[in-house]
Motif scaffolding. Structure first.
Motif: not given
Length: 119
Positions: A102-119
Motif C-alpha cells: 500500500g505504500a509507494q516508497e521503497y524504504i529498505y535497500w540492499g547493497q546491490g550486485t553487479q551484472v555485466t553483459v558483454s556483446s
C-alpha cells in the motif's frame, strides 16, 4: 527493519542467463512488496520487477517483460530474479528493495550486485 542481501551477479555474454537472489530477513515479509531495481553508469535507478510476497503477484518494466521472471520462496525468505536473453543494455548494478504493501516508497535497500553483459 528488513535486511536485504543480493547475490548472483556476474559477467555473461549477450543472450545468456543469470539468476539473482535476495535474502530477506528482519520483518514479516507478507506485509511487504519486494522489488528489483537497477542503475547503469550515468543513468537514474529504474524499476525492473516487483512481487507481492503473499499472495504472489508480480509486475515488470516493459524493457524486461518476457525475459525476466521474479519469484519468491517463502520457506527460506528469498526473492529471485531470473534473467534470460540478456542484452548489453541490461548491464547495471541490481538492487533488491522492499516497501510496505500500500505504500509507494521503497524504504529498505540492499547493497546491490553487479551484472555485466558483454556483446
Amino acid at each position: 527493519q528488513v535486511q536485504l542481501v543480493e547475490s548472483g551477479g556476474g559477467l555473461v555474454q549477450a543472450g545468456g542467463s543469470l539468476r539473482l537472489s535476495c535474502a530477506a530477513s528482519g520483518g514479516a515479509l507478507s506485509n511487504y512488496v519486494l522489488g528489483w531495481f537497477r542503475q547503469a553508469p550515468g543513468k537514474e535507478r529504474e524499476f525492473v520487477a516487483a512481487i507481492l510476497y503473499n499472495p504472489s503477484s508480480s509486475a515488470y518494466a516493459d524493457s524486461v517483460k518476457g525475459r525476466f521472471t521474479i519469484s519468491r520462496d517463502m520457506r527460506v525468505n528469498m526473492v529471485y530474479l531470473q534473467m534470460n536473453s540478456l542484452k548489453p543494455e541490461d548491464t547495471a548494478l541490481y538492487y533488491c528493495a522492499a516497501r510496505f504493501r500500500g505504500a509507494q516508497e521503497y524504504i529498505y535497500w540492499g547493497q546491490g550486485t553487479q551484472v555485466t553483459v558483454s556483446s
